[in-house]
Enzyme design. Structure first.
Site, PDB file in Angstrom:
ATOM      1  N   CYS A  40      19.661  14.504  26.469  1.00  0.00           N
ATOM      2  CA  CYS A  40      19.433  13.571  26.670  1.00  0.00           C
ATOM      3  C   CYS A  40      19.773  13.290  28.004  1.00  0.00           C
ATOM      4  CB  CYS A  40      19.255  12.108  26.214  1.00  0.00           C
ATOM      5  SG  CYS A  40      18.321  10.740  26.003  1.00  0.00           S
ATOM      6  N   LEU A  41      19.265  12.207  29.322  1.00  0.00           N
ATOM      7  CA  LEU A  41      20.576  11.721  29.795  1.00  0.00           C
ATOM      8  C   LEU A  41      21.278  10.328  29.695  1.00  0.00           C
ATOM      9  CD1 LEU A  41      18.131  11.639  32.859  1.00  0.00           C
ATOM     10  CD2 LEU A  41      19.743  13.387  33.011  1.00  0.00           C
ATOM     11  N   HIS A  74      12.123   5.749  23.450  1.00  0.00           N
ATOM     12  CA  HIS A  74      13.374   5.191  23.864  1.00  0.00           C
ATOM     13  C   HIS A  74      12.911   3.707  24.146  1.00  0.00           C
ATOM     14  CE1 HIS A  74      16.332   7.728  26.140  1.00  0.00           C
ATOM     15  NE2 HIS A  74      16.189   8.428  26.138  1.00  0.00           N
ATOM     16  N   GLY A 124      13.209  13.415  32.504  1.00  0.00           N
ATOM     17  CA  GLY A 124      12.327  12.519  32.341  1.00  0.00           C
ATOM     18  C   GLY A 124      13.410  11.070  32.268  1.00  0.00           C
ATOM     19  N   GLN A 169      16.823   3.405  30.352  1.00  0.00           N
ATOM     20  CA  GLN A 169      18.263   3.567  30.532  1.00  0.00           C
ATOM     21  C   GLN A 169      18.703   3.498  31.222  1.00  0.00           C
ATOM     22  OE1 GLN A 169      16.034   7.584  29.934  1.00  0.00           O
ATOM     23  NE2 GLN A 169      17.739   8.637  29.022  1.00  0.00           N
ATOM     24  N   HIS A 185       9.949  11.753  23.214  1.00  0.00           N
ATOM     25  CA  HIS A 185      11.728  12.002  23.701  1.00  0.00           C
ATOM     26  C   HIS A 185      11.358  10.711  24.594  1.00  0.00           C
ATOM     27  CE1 HIS A 185      15.590  12.548  24.231  1.00  0.00           C
ATOM     28  NE2 HIS A 185      15.318  11.925  25.494  1.00  0.00           N
ATOM     29  N   GLU A 186      10.774  10.234  25.869  1.00  0.00           N
ATOM     30  CA  GLU A 186      10.662   8.909  26.641  1.00  0.00           C
ATOM     31  C   GLU A 186      10.027   8.010  25.779  1.00  0.00           C
ATOM     32  OE1 GLU A 186      12.348   9.440  28.785  1.00  0.00           O
ATOM     33  OE2 GLU A 186      12.191  11.978  28.570  1.00  0.00           O
TER      34      GLU A 186
HETATM   35 NI    NI Z   1      16.711  10.831  26.844  1.00  0.00          NI
END
Ligand code: NI
Length: 181
Positions: free
Chosen positions: A103-104, A149, A46, A51, A145-146
């Protein structure tokens, strides 16, 4: 185009993102194409627009291949490839589940995060079509989670137990890299 993914510590990850006001525009199509290119290149599950430094309420998640499974949730039904814009999440139970997240923007680490077990989420796709789904398990976790952000929240800010936080290869030796969000 693959974009740079901002990492924790960058103040742009802490902003509250703005709603999208126009759908089906060239700008939105370009943003989404870049987000999918970036997510796939990073083998992510995701990605949220903040991000890559874009302060809009846009997230993507899920898999093109309906047979794909998340190695952390091998028994979970696959999450469909989803574009979700201006999302609203409504918890449907008091029940909270703990689960591992990555998380990226926090690469190489995993932590246990409490999330609502079952949620309804609503929002819009890229053309402005309504989305309204009731989900649980990994699907509920990834959407929470997304969407965090979009409000400047990274998963470590949700953690309660830092004894279950560490480097992926130390926590899970021998396991191939699992997707991050
Ligand atoms: Ni993340």
């Amino acid at each position: 185009m693959i974009r740079e993914i901002l990492r924790m510590g960058d103040p742009r990850l802490l902003r509250v993102a703005e709603p999208v006001r126009a759908f089906d525009t060239p700008e939105l199509r370009t943003l989404l194409a870049d987000m999918f290119d970036t997510m796939r290149a990073a083998n992510g599950a995701g990605l949220a627009a903040p991000q890559i430094g874009v302060p809009l309420r846009v997230v993507i998640f899920g898999y093109d291949d309906p047979a794909a499974r998340n190695p952390r949730y091998p028994d979970a039904p696959p999450v469909p490839r989803t574009v979700l814009i201006n999302p609203v999440i409504e918890p449907l139970s008091e029940e909270v589940e703990e689960g591992w997240e990555g998380c990226l923007s926090v690469p190489g680490l995993r932590g246990v995060v409490p999330r609502h077990a079952r949620v309804r989420y609503r929002g819009f796709d890229e053309k402005g079509g309504a989305i309204d789904r009731t989900v649980d398990g990994f699907h509920a976790r990834v959407v929470q989670h997304e969407c965090d952000h979009l409000d400047g929240i990274l998963y470590p800010m949700r953690m309660r137990d830092f004894t279950r936080f560490g480097f992926t290869d130390v926590l899970f030796p021998g396991l191939d890299a699992t997707p991050e969000e």
